[in-house]
Scaffold this active site. Structure first.
Site, PDB file in Angstrom:
ATOM      1  CD  GLU A   1      50.759  65.345  40.476  1.00  0.00           C
ATOM      2  OE1 GLU A   1      51.934  65.492  40.082  1.00  0.00           O
ATOM      3  OE2 GLU A   1      50.482  64.752  41.518  1.00  0.00           O
TER       4      GLU A   1
ATOM      5  CG  HIS B   1      59.518  53.016  17.232  1.00  0.00           C
ATOM      6  ND1 HIS B   1      59.790  52.238  16.128  1.00  0.00           N
ATOM      7  CD2 HIS B   1      60.716  53.269  17.811  1.00  0.00           C
ATOM      8  CE1 HIS B   1      61.094  52.008  16.057  1.00  0.00           C
ATOM      9  NE2 HIS B   1      61.683  52.638  17.070  1.00  0.00           N
TER      10      HIS B   1
ATOM     11  CG  ASN C   1      63.567  72.188  63.816  1.00  0.00           C
ATOM     12  OD1 ASN C   1      62.942  71.517  64.617  1.00  0.00           O
ATOM     13  ND2 ASN C   1      63.100  73.298  63.271  1.00  0.00           N
ATOM     14  N   GLY C   2      66.679  69.150  62.590  1.00  0.00           N
ATOM     15  CA  GLY C   2      67.871  68.711  61.859  1.00  0.00           C
ATOM     16  C   GLY C   2      68.339  67.350  62.333  1.00  0.00           C
TER      17      GLY C   2
ATOM     18  CD  GLU D   1      58.189  63.104  38.913  1.00  0.00           C
ATOM     19  OE1 GLU D   1      57.542  62.060  38.731  1.00  0.00           O
ATOM     20  OE2 GLU D   1      57.889  63.940  39.785  1.00  0.00           O
TER      21      GLU D   1
ATOM     22  CD1 TRP E   1      59.911  64.920  58.873  1.00  0.00           C
ATOM     23  CD2 TRP E   1      57.704  64.914  58.738  1.00  0.00           C
ATOM     24  NE1 TRP E   1      59.573  64.186  57.774  1.00  0.00           N
ATOM     25  CE2 TRP E   1      58.222  64.166  57.667  1.00  0.00           C
ATOM     26  CE3 TRP E   1      56.313  65.052  58.863  1.00  0.00           C
ATOM     27  CZ2 TRP E   1      57.406  63.554  56.718  1.00  0.00           C
ATOM     28  CZ3 TRP E   1      55.510  64.447  57.910  1.00  0.00           C
ATOM     29  CH2 TRP E   1      56.059  63.713  56.856  1.00  0.00           C
TER      30      TRP E   1
ATOM     31  NE  ARG F   1      57.379  72.373  56.975  1.00  0.00           N
ATOM     32  CZ  ARG F   1      58.496  72.829  56.453  1.00  0.00           C
ATOM     33  NH1 ARG F   1      58.774  74.092  56.543  1.00  0.00           N
ATOM     34  NH2 ARG F   1      59.318  72.040  55.837  1.00  0.00           N
TER      35      ARG F   1
ATOM     36  CE  LYS G   1      55.270  65.898  39.786  1.00  0.00           C
ATOM     37  NZ  LYS G   1      55.596  64.972  40.818  1.00  0.00           N
TER      38      LYS G   1
ATOM     39  CB  CYS H   1      60.772  69.542  63.707  1.00  0.00           C
ATOM     40  SG  CYS H   1      61.544  67.951  63.398  1.00  0.00           S
TER      41      CYS H   1
ATOM     42  CE  LYS I   1      52.681  64.995  49.374  1.00  0.00           C
ATOM     43  NZ  LYS I   1      53.466  65.207  48.127  1.00  0.00           N
TER      44      LYS I   1
HETATM   45  O1  M6R Z   1      53.382  58.471  48.868  1.00  0.00           O
HETATM   46  P1  M6R Z   1      53.825  57.772  47.621  1.00  0.00           P
HETATM   47  O2  M6R Z   1      55.181  58.119  47.186  1.00  0.00           O
HETATM   48  O3  M6R Z   1      53.636  56.277  47.713  1.00  0.00           O
HETATM   49  O4  M6R Z   1      52.802  58.280  46.513  1.00  0.00           O
HETATM   50  C1  M6R Z   1      52.810  57.736  45.237  1.00  0.00           C
HETATM   51  C2  M6R Z   1      52.014  58.587  44.277  1.00  0.00           C
HETATM   52  O5  M6R Z   1      50.675  58.656  44.671  1.00  0.00           O
HETATM   53  C3  M6R Z   1      52.582  60.000  44.159  1.00  0.00           C
HETATM   54  O6  M6R Z   1      53.926  59.984  43.821  1.00  0.00           O
HETATM   55  C4  M6R Z   1      51.818  60.791  43.083  1.00  0.00           C
HETATM   56  O7  M6R Z   1      52.064  60.272  41.832  1.00  0.00           O
HETATM   57  C5  M6R Z   1      52.223  62.262  43.172  1.00  0.00           C
HETATM   58  N1  M6R Z   1      51.047  63.076  43.319  1.00  0.00           N
HETATM   59  C6  M6R Z   1      52.957  62.736  41.983  1.00  0.00           C
HETATM   60  O8  M6R Z   1      53.283  64.082  42.065  1.00  0.00           O
END
Ligand code: M6R
Length: 604
Positions: free
Chosen positions: A487, A503, A99-100, A480, A73, A27, A484, A2, A599
């Site tokens: 994206e 394959h 915080n923590g 993943e 938070w 944040r 990344k 926080c 997000k």
């Molecule tokens: O908030 P969530 O974990 O449910 O979000 C799921 C996805 O939208 C999220 O992980 C998305 O794939 C990210 N932008 C990946 O970096």
């Protein structure tokens, strides 16, 4: 994670605290508050919602020249007015922001309630002012009382306290940052320098174990009861850089926050010696023993965390686990749906498809569990129970620190279920927990090797496409890693189970398509090496994230991973995050807000 702000000077504390809170709000927080010392009284203003809502409820000015403030938070207790900080004791004369996480708050609270203290909130923080109240009643000075209480706390904390009859602010730091800004005849406190940047450019950073007293003239610091000098540094950053902790992007900051996020995730939950975990879940032992299946539903990065967790659960808890992309999920719980546990993994807790899947499952009679980062989010109100990953707020659209915290949380869950089902001995559990506890340090080692990752990214940034391969626990990490990279760099990137390369995807492999491989324990490195050789013999450069003895002879660039059993692929993931970041940065992409993405995806 926080935000804390504090002021001790000769001017009106209120506007300074309010602007500090606004500066910390970048944040995204869920509630805020201030405590002002006016005369010999402490006055608290706090509210759920944004700092702007708090500011609207504050008087224009005050007589106070000392005060503290907080943006929250949530970790313990929903975002509500009463759970917002500052928290006070029974007299209202002691106010604390924190915080923590205080790991031993349950036991402390029980003792305090037994001696007549009344608690207003559900937070762990509130034990602190009540403990101080007892010390003061025993005749201690505010400083002595605060130091004595800090001694009794376990966990991670940055604490700031004001009391009615003192013009000082009392601070303590343990595993959660805290600093002091030196202004013109006034002193500021901040969880980071953004809290006071517009008023002070000289800063003293507290260290773990420090207890400090702030006055308008500066700060005095003690460590183990002895006075220490902490020095003063000049802040060179402008506000925008300061919000990102000096990093160019939130994503890079959040990648670097992973050791701290992991410490918070694990804090107070692991007893490595006994081979047990305490997740504060109500799932009864007999229910877990009779469980027939766990179904994990999630999207994107959370889905990859679910894939990783599924393997751990199957292996260690001896239970059938299926993992579903939430948008494709249809609940099938058989004749006894209650014996299926549906686990929704979601950072935001607001992803529409994950929520929809969870609701379908609940409607059909399954028991449900949410694994999320966001206290009070929709998923926590939909599921029967919630397990928090405690990674702290994540601003970058690309999920980074939340992935590793999701997997670490679910690894603890796997150990818990395994122990309850007698699928795992205490010794086996201790070994797994030892590896999980080694994660913060191992991730830090990968972060320290960032310059090497950047050099590799520079060499390969202009490639035609990127392929990511791994087996078993390396497979979700390969998926993943590719997610990344695509994206944030907009490059073509794909992840495969390493064995699938031959394959079909091998047809795409050329000397222009680097292959990033997970060559670690838990990821069948010897078998993956066969795929590496197939790619190499087609001219592809191979970038290996490997632990000792796995494949360094065959790879063009190698990132080292320390010995960490089944957690090793998570360290490979950190290298892949850094690689993706540098490739995207070299191309000048909008890393924190990639095109077309949000997000939190709240529509189906
Ligand atoms: O908030 P969530 O974990 O449910 O979000 C799921 C996805 O939208 C999220 O992980 C998305 O794939 C990210 N932008 C990946 O970096």
């Amino acid at each position: 994670m926080c935000g804390i702000v504090g002021y001790a000077g000769h001017r009106d504390a209120l506007p300074r605290l309010a602007s500090g809170l606004s500066n910390l709000e970048y944040r995204g927080y869920d509630s805020a508050g201030v405590a002002l010392r006016e005369g010999d009284d402490v006055t608290v203003y706090k509210t759920v919602g944004e700092v702007s809502e708090l500011r609207a409820s504050l008087p224009e000015s005050s007589e106070a020249t000392v005060g503290i403030g907080h943006t929250r938070w949530s970790t313990h207790g929903e975002p509500t007015d009463t759970n917002a900080h500052p928290h006070t004791d029974c007299t209202g004369d002691v106010a604390v922001v924190h915080n923590g996480i205080i790991d031993n708050y349950d036991a402390l609270k029980e003792d305090l309630e037994a001696t007549g203290h009344t608690f207003a909130s559900q937070t762990d923080t509130e034990v602190v002012p009540h403990l101080v109240e007892d010390e003061l009643a025993d005749g201690a000075s505010a400083k002595e009382a605060f130091a004595a209480v800090v001694e009794r706390l376990e966990g991670s904390f940055a604490l700031a306290m004001v009391v009615g009859d003192s013009e000082e602010i009392f601070l303590a730091r343990q595993d959660s940052p805290l600093c002091v800004g030196h202004g013109d005849d006034e002193t500021f406190v901040g969880s980071d320098v953004t809290a006071f940047l517009e008023y002070a450019r000289e800063v003293t950073y507290l260290e773990n174990g420090d207890v400090a007293v702030v006055t308008p003239d500066g700060v005095t610091v003690e460590h183990d009861g002895e006075p220490v000098e902490r020095g003063v540094e000049q802040i060179e950053w402008e506000a925008d850089a300061a919000e990102k902790g000096g990093y160019d992007h939130y994503m890079l900051k959040e990648i670097h926050e992973q050791p701290q996020a992991l410490r918070q995730t694990l804090s107070g939950r692991v007893d490595e010696m006994q081979g047990t975990v305490d997740l504060d879940l109500e799932l009864p032992e007999e229910y877990l023993r009779s469980l027939e299946e766990i179904q994990i539903v999630a999207c994107g990065t959370s889905y990859h965390a679910g894939l990783y967790a599924a393997k751990l659960l199957e292996e260690h808890a001896d239970v059938r686990v299926t993992v579903h992309v939430a948008s494709e999920y249809e609940f099938k719980g058989g004749r006894d749906p209650w014996r299926t546990l549906v686990v929704a993994v979601t950072q935001s807790g607001e992803t529409a498809e994950t929520l929809g899947a969870l609701r379908d499952a609940a409607r059909t009679g399954a028991r449900t569990l949410a694994v999320t980062n966001t206290v009070g989010s929709s998923v926590t109100r939909t599921a029967d129970e919630t397990l928090y990953i405690r990674a702290g707020p994540e601003i970058g659209v690309a999920a980074t620190k939340t992935f590793v915290s999701q997997v670490a949380t679910l690894a603890l869950f796997a150990v818990h279920v395994g122990r309850q089902r007698d699928a795992l001995s205490a010794t086996e559990a201790s070994e797994i927990l030892g590896d999980v506890r080694g994660l913060p340090g191992a991730v830090q080692q990968a972060l320290d090797a960032d310059a090497g990752v950047r050099a590799v990214a520079e060499e390969y940034a202009d490639s035609e496409a990127f392929f990511f391969i791994g087996r078993r626990l390396g497979h979700p990490v390969a998926l993943e890693g590719a997610l990344k990279l695509k994206e944030i760099s907009y490059d073509h990137a794909e992840g495969f189970p390493a064995g699938e390369l031959k394959h079909g995807p091998l047809a795409l492999v050329t000397d222009q398509t680097p292959v990033l491989a997970v060559l670690t324990e838990g990821a069948r490195p010897d078998a993956t090496l066969n795929s590496v050789k197939e790619a190499e013999s087609r001219g592809a450069p191979v970038i290996g994230c490997h632990s000792a003895g796995h494949g360094e002879k065959f790879i063009d660039a190698a990132f080292d991973i320390p010995d960490l059993g089944e957690m090793e692929p998570l360290v490979a993931n950190v290298y892949m995050q850094l690689f993706a970041y540098h490739v995207a940065n070299l191309k000048g992409r909008a890393i924190d807000k990639p095109r077309n993405l949000a997000k939190s995806v709240t529509v189906e």
